[in-house]
Motif scaffolding. Structure first.
Motif, PDB file in Angstrom:
ATOM      1  N   ALA C 100       0.837  -1.203   0.000  1.00 10.71           N
ATOM      2  CA  ALA C 100       0.000   0.000   0.000  1.00 10.71           C
ATOM      3  C   ALA C 100       0.867   1.245   0.000  1.00 10.71           C
ATOM      4  O   ALA C 100       0.598   2.205  -0.722  1.00 10.71           O
ATOM      5  N   VAL C 101       1.896   1.236   0.812  1.00 12.75           N
ATOM      6  CA  VAL C 101       2.779   2.404   0.878  1.00 12.75           C
ATOM      7  C   VAL C 101       3.498   2.611  -0.441  1.00 12.75           C
ATOM      8  O   VAL C 101       3.610   3.721  -0.950  1.00 12.75           O
ATOM      9  N   ALA C 102       3.978   1.496  -1.015  1.00 11.91           N
ATOM     10  CA  ALA C 102       4.656   1.596  -2.308  1.00 11.91           C
ATOM     11  C   ALA C 102       3.712   2.146  -3.355  1.00 11.91           C
ATOM     12  O   ALA C 102       4.090   2.962  -4.194  1.00 11.91           O
ATOM     13  N   PHE C 103       2.460   1.710  -3.306  1.00 11.84           N
ATOM     14  CA  PHE C 103       1.469   2.178  -4.262  1.00 11.84           C
ATOM     15  C   PHE C 103       1.298   3.687  -4.178  1.00 11.84           C
ATOM     16  O   PHE C 103       1.282   4.390  -5.186  1.00 11.84           O
ATOM     17  N   ARG C 104       1.166   4.177  -2.934  1.00 10.97           N
ATOM     18  CA  ARG C 104       1.029   5.621  -2.763  1.00 10.97           C
ATOM     19  C   ARG C 104       2.202   6.364  -3.367  1.00 10.97           C
ATOM     20  O   ARG C 104       2.049   7.386  -4.028  1.00 10.97           O
ATOM     21  N   LEU C 105       3.407   5.846  -3.105  1.00 10.56           N
ATOM     22  CA  LEU C 105       4.612   6.498  -3.617  1.00 10.56           C
ATOM     23  C   LEU C 105       4.628   6.516  -5.136  1.00 10.56           C
ATOM     24  O   LEU C 105       4.930   7.530  -5.758  1.00 10.56           O
ATOM     25  N   VAL C 106       4.303   5.380  -5.727  1.00 17.50           N
ATOM     26  CA  VAL C 106       4.322   5.301  -7.189  1.00 17.50           C
ATOM     27  C   VAL C 106       3.326   6.279  -7.784  1.00 17.50           C
ATOM     28  O   VAL C 106       3.611   6.982  -8.747  1.00 17.50           O
ATOM     29  N   VAL C 107       2.141   6.332  -7.161  1.00 21.12           N
ATOM     30  CA  VAL C 107       1.118   7.235  -7.650  1.00 21.12           C
ATOM     31  C   VAL C 107       1.622   8.678  -7.613  1.00 21.12           C
ATOM     32  O   VAL C 107       1.434   9.447  -8.551  1.00 21.12           O
ATOM     33  N   LEU C 108       2.292   9.028  -6.528  1.00 23.18           N
ATOM     34  CA  LEU C 108       2.849  10.382  -6.421  1.00 23.18           C
ATOM     35  C   LEU C 108       3.951  10.614  -7.435  1.00 23.18           C
ATOM     36  O   LEU C 108       4.071  11.690  -8.006  1.00 23.18           O
ATOM     37  N   LEU C 109       4.767   9.585  -7.664  1.00 18.85           N
ATOM     38  CA  LEU C 109       5.924   9.740  -8.543  1.00 18.85           C
ATOM     39  C   LEU C 109       5.530  10.064  -9.976  1.00 18.85           C
ATOM     40  O   LEU C 109       6.292  10.690 -10.697  1.00 18.85           O
ATOM     41  N   THR C 110       4.342   9.597 -10.401  1.00 21.95           N
ATOM     42  CA  THR C 110       3.968   9.900 -11.782  1.00 21.95           C
ATOM     43  C   THR C 110       3.912  11.404 -11.986  1.00 21.95           C
ATOM     44  O   THR C 110       4.149  11.903 -13.067  1.00 21.95           O
ATOM     45  N   ARG C 111       3.599  12.123 -10.915  1.00 26.41           N
ATOM     46  CA  ARG C 111       3.547  13.572 -11.012  1.00 26.41           C
ATOM     47  C   ARG C 111       4.940  14.176 -11.108  1.00 26.41           C
ATOM     48  O   ARG C 111       5.117  15.284 -11.599  1.00 26.41           O
ATOM     49  N   ALA C 112       5.925  13.440 -10.617  1.00 20.19           N
ATOM     50  CA  ALA C 112       7.276  13.985 -10.604  1.00 20.19           C
ATOM     51  C   ALA C 112       7.900  13.951 -11.990  1.00 20.19           C
ATOM     52  O   ALA C 112       8.938  14.541 -12.212  1.00 20.19           O
ATOM     53  N   PHE C 113       7.289  13.245 -12.899  1.00 22.59           N
ATOM     54  CA  PHE C 113       7.855  13.102 -14.218  1.00 22.59           C
ATOM     55  C   PHE C 113       7.606  14.346 -15.067  1.00 22.59           C
ATOM     56  O   PHE C 113       6.464  14.720 -15.280  1.00 22.59           O
ATOM     57  N   PRO C 114       8.658  15.008 -15.539  1.00 16.84           N
ATOM     58  CA  PRO C 114       8.400  16.143 -16.419  1.00 16.84           C
ATOM     59  C   PRO C 114       7.877  15.652 -17.760  1.00 16.84           C
ATOM     60  O   PRO C 114       8.493  14.800 -18.395  1.00 16.84           O
ATOM     61  N   VAL C 115       6.749  16.209 -18.159  1.00 14.02           N
ATOM     62  CA  VAL C 115       6.098  15.713 -19.367  1.00 14.02           C
ATOM     63  C   VAL C 115       6.962  15.963 -20.591  1.00 14.02           C
ATOM     64  O   VAL C 115       6.884  15.240 -21.576  1.00 14.02           O
ATOM     65  N   ALA C 116       7.814  16.982 -20.518  1.00 16.38           N
ATOM     66  CA  ALA C 116       8.622  17.331 -21.681  1.00 16.38           C
ATOM     67  C   ALA C 116       9.482  16.155 -22.139  1.00 16.38           C
ATOM     68  O   ALA C 116       9.674  15.929 -23.325  1.00 16.38           O
ATOM     69  N   ILE C 117      10.010  15.396 -21.175  1.00 14.17           N
ATOM     70  CA  ILE C 117      10.854  14.255 -21.542  1.00 14.17           C
ATOM     71  C   ILE C 117      10.035  13.208 -22.272  1.00 14.17           C
ATOM     72  O   ILE C 117      10.534  12.514 -23.150  1.00 14.17           O
ATOM     73  N   LEU C 118       8.761  13.131 -21.886  1.00 11.73           N
ATOM     74  CA  LEU C 118       7.947  12.052 -22.421  1.00 11.73           C
ATOM     75  C   LEU C 118       7.376  12.356 -23.798  1.00 11.73           C
ATOM     76  O   LEU C 118       6.740  11.507 -24.407  1.00 11.73           O
ATOM     77  N   ALA C 119       7.567  13.605 -24.268  1.00 10.45           N
ATOM     78  CA  ALA C 119       6.847  14.042 -25.471  1.00 10.45           C
ATOM     79  C   ALA C 119       7.009  13.065 -26.634  1.00 10.45           C
ATOM     80  O   ALA C 119       6.026  12.614 -27.210  1.00 10.45           O
ATOM     81  N   LEU C 120       8.234  12.724 -26.966  1.00 10.92           N
ATOM     82  CA  LEU C 120       8.447  11.883 -28.145  1.00 10.92           C
ATOM     83  C   LEU C 120       7.892  10.474 -27.978  1.00 10.92           C
ATOM     84  O   LEU C 120       7.071  10.030 -28.773  1.00 10.92           O
TER      85      LEU C 120
END
Lengths: 351, 430, 267
Positions: C100-120
């Motif tokens: 459960a704790v890991a899940f919370r962290l992962v969910v939060l981490l998606t926000r930490a990803f700068p979308v610019a890197i993901l563009a391509l």
């Protein structure tokens, strides 16, 4: 109306054992109190009966049917929670009729039942209000009304009066007793307050550390506690215990010479404060008064006997001063004997 | 809102969304992606005026320059192409050619030869490969514009079409002295094109180059002179992005900017303004021609349609309409009609004066910097900030920024471009 | 105490001004007529009231359709965030499961990803999945951005609702799902409404992913924002006004559900 059978129910939360193979039988229509200090497992047992917890082993039977695998709603019971759990977003009327609505009863029947139960618990003026607008005591009545409205076979109550102030608690206790006696529903009532248990129950099951220590009628528990724990837990003030040396099968205390039921080196003598009467020197044992508390209906004296502290309930006009030495003796047939090592009661049955 | 009301609204929204969710395909419309003419009104003009008589319906889509190569690359990798025609600046098309995303247009180029596009311009569209990767589309440059109220303050004997930077400074100083206000403006705002001023105008004029003499003594003298000039510049310049706004509002009387960003002022109030070439420095009159081209994406869904549209856009009539609409000027041989609106005439005259000046020194947009173009521009803007705005000594700043510039050039491996002499390998800062 | 009340009222006045004054200024620029926009100093009161700027703006080709696409993407984002986030939050709040704790962290981490890197890679994947250039694709991307908030806020919402209510519902005839629908959900509704608004507004305002993932079916922000700063002032005011209005409207419509009407802390 149904009989409840708890068959060797055991509950462990990981390594912690909350209930150690408890068995008991509640007769149809009986009011049983589960009494004990915090952590003794009484609430766990109640929740297992309700189906809110699953037992680690053992069975629960209601009305002869094994309900161990059934969810709460299929067990034919109703429950009053410690914090009432009255739904804040529904009116009182909707709350009371909730169980009936869920079972698909027709509107007319629901309305009749709600009115009837509301009258019984005197909450008619509040039917269209929301719980947020009610006081604690009123919400408690709503919770009880909700439970009674479905005319359950079994009623479970989890310390329902513990959140009320002392005066309200007293009033509600009396009301509850009246209402439930009239309904005649099999009731299991959890409490840590022994006066509540004494006042309400047909029988009391005293629990301690996950075990039932004694099940009996209230007066029997009061008079003949099965263990030192029961004696000290039930009754206010608690039973006095004096650890006394045994010589030749007898115990000597002051001028008294009493037969001891055991030949061990020491034995524990239990006697209640109200069963000790002040007497003339030479007929009892000396009691050095330390604290005098005038309680109105009686005077509570705390003092020492053979270096051990006991309490004596004296008549209200008795006014000794701290430091006085009185002589007291137990009333005939009101002495309990416990094993010094285990605390278990030894023979003697008092009247 | 009552509960039934909210339920109704949610149901309606849900229904509408589900009905509308499947993409409505306009599969017939060819997609034309352009990095030029992005502002709303310009894009509107493109659709309403320029593309109105196009041979087939066109979906005109604008794109931010940095996003273009990412999108083109993604379509190449994804395997499904949406874009058919790409319109962008020379420097923006180069990386696309390098990654192999463009179709060769040799046949089309041959067909369009008779339109009269100059050979040197056409050659630029080959990126040195010998194959035509884009067809030149339109061109522009940067101008100076002055409110007529400023003209009386010109120094004696100065020819407005042949000013020097010293004369510009004297002019602005005179205005400041007589009116108490600083009326010279530059587009030094966050989205302004100030860096082009340094890259294409100031540096070539004072040093004869851009990269190679970046930290030379000439450059040091240049920055000192410009810091002096800045004392006559309106301090709000650091927020100006498009000079036509402060010019129209009367906040400044003299301004420098891309012709597209001053055109509105010229056309709205042609009687109030004059346009003229940028000043000259010791080494000549540096200017930066801006060339845009049209390319067809490899694997385009409608390659023939794209080529037909290129043909259409390269027609003289269309090129004139384009100039009228968005202030980008023709690359083909087209005589501008005399009934052209006065504001546009001012611009045309100034552009002609710029390109035709005896001391004209063309300086191309940086080539080969790819994604690091922004960093390159930042070197100039940082130098400007430190030396001109914060008053630091130029030598130290130039040395440090010169290192930064060298780093960028070495990392990208970009060879020198005009007016710097060509180099083998990455361009070197001396 | 009048001093205290005075301080209280002026605090409220400041907060209201904080929100309302910029809104007023934008509205002023949008409906005050074209000339007023370019004039300086600007008057605080509109000289003329005209919708010409806004109508011209809405008449710009593509603005109206891209507004509709924006609404589509925002509604889809809101729906998916709620449909996925609320049950996930319930699970986090009510069940102690491994990870459960890991899940919370992962969910939060998606926000930490700068979308610019993901563009391509994002664009490539969307092209292959057939989601490229669709409001559905944009809505899904925005859901990914809004989901962490939806999950974690729902989790704390449900944690604040005592388990006893559900237990009472179970005892009195509800199955797990019925108890959730009849008892827990109504009490959590204000918080869920707030989450829905947040998801809507996140999607409505999002520029980058919407720009990258669309060609012909651009949302309003993708269509405008990247070029709005280069547009003339009156277009900026009209555009800004149009961009603000749906969020304000939406919040206005669901404002009742933002206030806990029954007070979940009540017993």
């Amino acid at each position: 109306m149904a009989e409840i059978v708890i068959d060797a129910v055991r509950k462990a939360f990981g390594p912690v054992v909350a209930l150690e193979s408890v068995s008991l039988r509640v007769a149809d229509g009986e009011f049983l109190a589960l009494l004990g200090p915090s952590g003794c497992g009484k609430t766990t047992l109640l929740r297992i009966i309700a189906g809110l917890e699953t037992q680690t082993s053992g069975r629960v039977l209601i009305g002869g049917q094994d309900v161990s695998a059934l969810p709460p709603r299929k067990r034919g019971l109703a429950m009053v929670f410690q914090n009432y759990a009255v739904f804040p977003h529904m009116t009182v009327a909707e709350n009371v009729g909730f169980g009936l609505r869920m079972s698909g009863a027709d509107k007319a029947h629901i309305a009749r039942q709600v009115a009837q139960v509301a009258a019984l618990l005197q909450i008619e003026p509040y039917l269209q209000r929301y719980p947020g607008q009610l006081s604690g005591g009123q919400r408690q009545r709503v919770a009880v009304a909700r439970a009674l409205a479905i005319e359950p076979a079994v009623l479970l109550m989890d310390e329902p009066l513990s959140n009320l102030d002392a005066l309200l608690r007293l009033e509600m206790r009396a009301e509850l007793k009246g209402v439930l006696q009239a309904a005649g529903t099999t009731t299991v009532y959890v409490t840590h307050d022994q006066t509540e248990a004494m006042g309400l129950a047909d029988r009391i099951a005293v629990l301690h550390a996950g075990r039932i220590v004694q099940i009996d009628r209230p007066t029997d528990i009061y008079r003949n506690p099965a263990t030192r724990f029961v004696g000290s837990f039930v009754g206010s003030p608690p039973m006095n215990f004096l650890t006394l040396p045994v010589a030749n099968g007898h115990v000597e205390l002051g001028s008294l010479r009493l037969a001891s039921p055991t030949n061990a080196a020491t034995v524990v003598m239990g006697v209640r404060g109200e069963d000790l009467e002040i007497t003339a020197p030479g007929t009892g044992f000396p009691f050095a008064v330390r604290v005098v508390e005038p309680m109105g209906s009686h005077t509570l004296l705390t003092g020492s006997v053979t270096g051990q502290m006991i309490r004596v309930v004296a008549p209200s006009d008795s006014r000794p001063a701290p430091g006085d030495v009185l002589h007291v003796r137990p009333l005939q047939g009101h002495v309990s004997w416990m094993d010094a090592a285990t605390g278990a009661a030894l023979e003697t049955k008092n009247r | 809102m009552t509960r039934p009301g909210l339920r109704g609204l949610s149901a309606a929204l849900l229904g509408a969304t589900l009905l509308l969710a499947p993409p409505r395909a306009h599969a017939e419309d060819m997609v034309f992606v352009s990095t030029q003419m992005r502002p709303i009104e310009e894009a509107q003009k493109v659709r309403d005026t320029i593309l109105k008589d196009a041979p087939a319906p066109v979906a005109y889509v604008t794109e931010d320059p940095p996003a273009l190569p990412v999108r083109v690359k993604a379509e190449m990798q994804g395997g499904k192409h949406t874009i058919s025609l790409i319109g962008a600046l020379h420097g923006e098309l180069q990386p696309l050619a390098t990654m192999g995303a463009l179709m060769t247009l040799d046949d089309l180029a041959a067909r369009l030869k008779e339109r009269g596009i100059p050979d040197e311009v056409m050659k630029l569209g080959q990126f040195g490969t010998g194959h035509q990767m884009y067809i030149p589309w339109m061109q522009a440059t940067y101008l100076m514009v002055a409110n007529r109220q400023a003209l009386p303050y010109l120094p004696a004997g100065a020819d407005i079409n042949a000013l020097t930077y010293d004369q510009l400074q004297a002019w602005a100083a005179a205005i400041q002295e007589k009116t108490g206000k600083r009326m010279l403006g530059f587009p030094a705002g966050p989205k302004g094109l100030m860096h082009r001023f340094f890259e294409g105008f100031l540096y070539p004029s004072y040093t004869g180059g851009v990269v190679v003499p970046f930290r030379s003594d000439d450059a040091e003298k240049m920055w000192t002179a410009f810091a002096g000039l800045w004392k006559t510049v309106n301090p709000n310049s650091t927020s100006y992005n498009f000079m036509q706004e402060p010019l129209l509002a009367g906040d400044v009387w003299i301004g420098f900017d891309h012709v597209a960003r001053v055109l509105d002022a010229l056309r709205q109030k042609p009687d109030d303004f004059v346009a003229f070439p940028a000043p000259a420095g010791p080494k000549g009159r540096g200017y930066m021609p801006v060339l845009a081209g049209l390319a067809v994406a490899k694997g385009a869904p409608d390659a023939n349609g794209a080529m037909a549209l290129i043909d259409y856009l390269a027609k003289p009539e269309t090129q004139i309409t384009t100039a009228r609409a968005v202030g980008f000027f023709p690359v083909v041989k087209a005589t501008l009609p005399p009934d052209l609106d006065p504001g546009l005439k001012l611009a045309v005259a100034a552009i002609a004066a710029t390109g035709g000046a005896k001391d004209a020194l063309p300086s191309l947009l940086p080539i080969g910097l790819g994604q690091k173009g922004g960093e390159f521009d930042k070197v100039f803007m940082d130098t400007f900030q430190l030396v001109v705005l914060r008053g630091q000594k130029p030598r130290a700043v130039l040395d440090r920024q010169g290192q930064e510039m060298q780093r960028i050039l070495t990392e990208t491996g970009a060879p020198c471009w005009a007016p710097d002499p060509p180099s083998q390998g990455a361009c070197q800062v001396k | 105490m009048t001093l205290r009340r005075g301080v209280f009222l002026s605090g409220i006045a400041v907060l209201c001004a904080w929100v309302l004054v910029p809104l007023y200024l934008i509205a002023l620029g949008a409906v005050g007529g074209r000339d007023a926009v370019n004039s300086w100093p600007k008057s605080f009161w509109p000289a003329e009231l005209s919708l010409s700027t806004i109508t011209a703006f809405m008449n710009i080709a593509g603005v109206w359709t891209s507004t509709l696409y924006s609404v589509e993407a925002a509604v889809l984002c809101m729906l998916f965030s709620i449909l996925l986030g609320v049950p996930a939050g319930y699970a986090l709040a009510r069940f102690a499961f491994r990870g459960a704790v890991a899940f919370r962290l992962v969910v939060l981490l998606t926000r930490a990803f700068p979308v610019a890197i993901l563009a391509l890679p994002l664009t490539v994947s969307f092209i292959r999945l057939g989601l490229y250039d669709t409001p559905l694709g944009v809505g899904l991307m925005h859901t990914a951005l809004a989901l962490p908030f939806a999950v974690l806020v729902s989790a704390s919402l449900f944690q604040a609702i005592p388990r006893e209510f559900e237990e009472a519902a179970w005892v009195f005839g509800c199955s797990g799902i019925t108890a959730f629908l009849r008892v827990v959900l109504p009490l959590a509704l204000p918080g869920i409404a707030a989450t829905a608004i947040f998801a809507f507004v996140i999607s409505w305002n999002e520029v980058f992913a919407a720009t990258v993932l669309t060609v012909r079916h651009k949302t309003l922000t993708a269509y405008l924002l990247s070029v709005l700063s280069e547009s003339p002032l009156h277009v900026q005011f009209a555009g800004g006004f149009v961009l603000i209005i749906p969020s304000v409207l939406f919040i206005f419509l669901v404002r009742r559900h933002l206030f806990a009407m029954w007070g979940i802390a009540n017993r």
